[in-house]
Design an enzyme around this catalytic site. Structure first.
Site, PDB file in Angstrom:
ATOM      1  N   CYS A  54       0.826  -1.213   0.000  1.00 54.29           N
ATOM      2  CA  CYS A  54       0.000   0.000   0.000  1.00 54.29           C
ATOM      3  C   CYS A  54       0.856   1.256   0.000  1.00 54.29           C
ATOM      4  CB  CYS A  54      -0.913  -0.029   1.227  1.00 54.29           C
ATOM      5  SG  CYS A  54      -1.671   1.548   1.629  1.00 54.29           S
ATOM      6  N   CYS A  57       0.386   3.508   2.994  1.00 57.03           N
ATOM      7  CA  CYS A  57       1.011   2.934   4.191  1.00 57.03           C
ATOM      8  C   CYS A  57       2.510   3.255   4.198  1.00 57.03           C
ATOM      9  CB  CYS A  57       0.807   1.424   4.237  1.00 57.03           C
ATOM     10  SG  CYS A  57      -0.923   0.891   4.203  1.00 57.03           S
ATOM     11  N   CYS A 389      -9.649   7.604 -14.967  1.00 59.38           N
ATOM     12  CA  CYS A 389      -9.813   6.636 -13.872  1.00 59.38           C
ATOM     13  C   CYS A 389     -10.032   5.217 -14.397  1.00 59.38           C
ATOM     14  CB  CYS A 389     -10.991   7.073 -13.001  1.00 59.38           C
ATOM     15  SG  CYS A 389     -11.568   5.822 -11.854  1.00 59.38           S
ATOM     16  N   CYS A 392     -13.266   3.574 -13.239  1.00 59.66           N
ATOM     17  CA  CYS A 392     -14.428   4.094 -13.975  1.00 59.66           C
ATOM     18  C   CYS A 392     -14.573   3.372 -15.316  1.00 59.66           C
ATOM     19  CB  CYS A 392     -14.283   5.601 -14.210  1.00 59.66           C
ATOM     20  SG  CYS A 392     -14.070   6.575 -12.701  1.00 59.66           S
TER      21      CYS A 392
END
Length: 504
Positions: A54, A57, A389, A392
């Site tokens: 991540c 993270c 995106c 999307c």
């Protein structure tokens, strides 16, 4: 929102984390075998549930380590759990995205961490959590308390004034995540501060240094005082403050400039205007070199600075000041006065209105948003998307199928399936990621429902049925489909993080 700057920082952090992996850490890594005992043996723990891949993270890691080192002196523990190794443990605490941070006061008292993800913010937030809602102060402790955080409040109340004490404690309980609250009934301390009990003094490490509340102790009045007095007269918009300004509930006036010197010069010139409208409009400078692209979101040119604009944050309306004109005290004073008086029309960014609707999905643009989405006679499901995106794009064929089912059903005049390019059109909605899907039910347009499930046709039909006025349902054709995972969000997908192009 996550900015390009934050993504870049995440990449930098990723490069440095590896070299620091073997360094001593004040963050305790926990597993299913150690988690329970650790929580039971420490009064206050901040736990991060993370995944090694991540990006957010990785960006948080050095900040989290720094905060852990600072908080160690105060016996406040920071821990982390690798959810790729401890999936059952993470699932048991409802972890759906990374990083997720939770505050533990024993195994049964768990609250989400809602502060910013910077070392100073984490430290400040957790110190507040470690203290009682109201710290009782004496002549020996009040000095240090006044400077314990960027903003602290101290109430000077007589011990016999139960009503004022109860009101203040109630507010402290409500706002304890944001501010430090102290109180004293020492009359000598009130006298030395120049106040008569009951009174509240808000001490701050900016502007005039303190503000005093000496009115009747009523919750609404004290909350308003706290919010206004704790906001810098002319602050600075950036990744760490943007969300606070957006949630303040009042308009935000931006002062764009490329250099710190010019931002200070313009800020000083506009201080009298900011003072006049304090509590009604927030004023803040913004670094046009780092965040100049955000000017485009306010319908300003992104290559001409300095610049000024007001954003009505609740309705997401934009009021750009003419960039051909000079920014002076008198000119901006008149502009702001006209804005408050409702004499300026908001600037509306909109694609051309489609000559005809092609396909089952209704295309919405800025100029047709109100007519289509807020049509009170129809349930309107609308997708806010961005052309770049990936999620999307993946949703598009299923969304077309969904629209086709409704357009051919008995509900074709009652249910609208729509979409809007939120990067090319102004919309009044608060959109922090793509795609965002909302249902505006007929007769209740002020209470839209936000979709958070998996992006399958079947689940979207269920969402419309459960949240729309007409409880409209259609039958999906039974065909083999690739299983659909829960909807990815910016915080739970590294791919999504890379796709997030918000500037602030």
């Amino acid at each position: 929102m996550y900015s390009a700057r934050k993504v870049a920082f995440g990449l930098f952090a990723a490069a440095t984390v590896a070299s620091a992996a073997d360094a001593p850490s004040d963050v305790t890594q926990l597993t299913k075998d150690t988690f329970g005992d650790f929580i039971k043996s420490n009064d206050l723990v901040l736990a991060e549930f993370f995944a090694p891949w991540c990006g957010h993270c990785k960006a948080l890691a050095p900040e989290y380590e720094e905060a852990a080192t600072t908080l160690k002196e105060k016996s406040i523990k920071l821990a982390k759990v690798d959810c790729t190794e401890e999936s059952e443990l993470c699932q048991s605490y409802g972890v759906e995205g990374y990083p997720t941070l939770k505050i533990f006061r024993g195994p049964d008292n768990i609250t989400p961490y809602s502060g910013q993800r910077k070392a100073a913010a984490i430290t400040s937030y957790m110190i507040k959590q470690s203290l009682p809602a109201v710290s009782i102060l004496t002549s020996e402790t009040i000095g240090d308390f006044k400077t314990a955080d960027k903003v602290v409040l101290v109430a000077y109340i007589e011990a016999s004034d139960k009503a004022s004490n109860e009101t203040y404690t109630k507010i402290a309980e409500k706002l304890r995540d944001s501010y430090l609250f102290g109180a004293t009934n020492d009359a000598a301390l009130a006298e030395s501060e120049g106040v008569t009990a009951p009174a509240i003094v808000l001490y701050k490490q900016f502007d005039e240094g303190k503000a005093t509340f000496a009115e009747k102790f009523e919750e609404e009045a004290i909350e308003k005082f706290t919010k206004v007095a704790s906001t810098p007269l002319i602050g600075e918009v950036g990744p760490d403050t943007y969300s606070d300004y957006m949630s303040a509930g009042i308009p935000l006036a931006y002062i764009f400039a490329e250099s710190a010197e010019e931002r200070k010069e313009l800020g000083d010139a506009l201080k009298p205007v900011a003072e006049k409208y304090r509590g009604k409009i927030n004023f803040a400078t913004i670094d046009a070199k780092s965040f100049g692209a955000h000017a485009g979101n306010l319908n300003l040119k992104t290559d001409k600075f300095p610049a000024f604009a007001i954003q009505e944050t609740v309705k997401n309306q934009k009021f750009p000041y003419d960039q051909e004109k000079e920014i002076t005290h008198d000119a901006i004073s008149t502009f702001v006065e006209d804005f408050v008086a409702g004499k300026i029309e908001p600037s509306l960014k909109s694609e051309p209105i489609p000559e005809a609707q092609e396909g089952p999905v209704t295309v919405v643009v800025g100029k047709t948003y109100e007519d289509i989405v807020l049509d009170d006679s129809k349930d309107v499901l609308i997708e806010f998307y961005a052309p770049w995106c990936g999620h999307c794009k993946a949703l598009a064929p299923k969304y077309e199928d969904l629209a086709s089912l409704y357009s051919k059903s008995e509900w074709k005049d009652k249910v609208v399936i729509a979409k809007v390019d939120a990067t090319a059109n102004d919309v009044p909605d608060d959109i922090s990621g793509f795609p965002t899907i909302k249902l505006y039910p007929a007769g209740a347009k002020g209470e839209p429902a936000t979709y958070s499930g998996s992006r399958s046709v079947q689940d979207l039909i269920k969402f419309i049925k459960e949240n729309g006025k007409y409880k409209a349902s259609v039958e999906e054709k039974k065909e083999e489909e690739t299983p659909v995972a829960p909807a990815a969000t910016e915080s739970s997908s590294s791919e999504a993080a890379e796709e997030t192009h918000d500037e602030l």
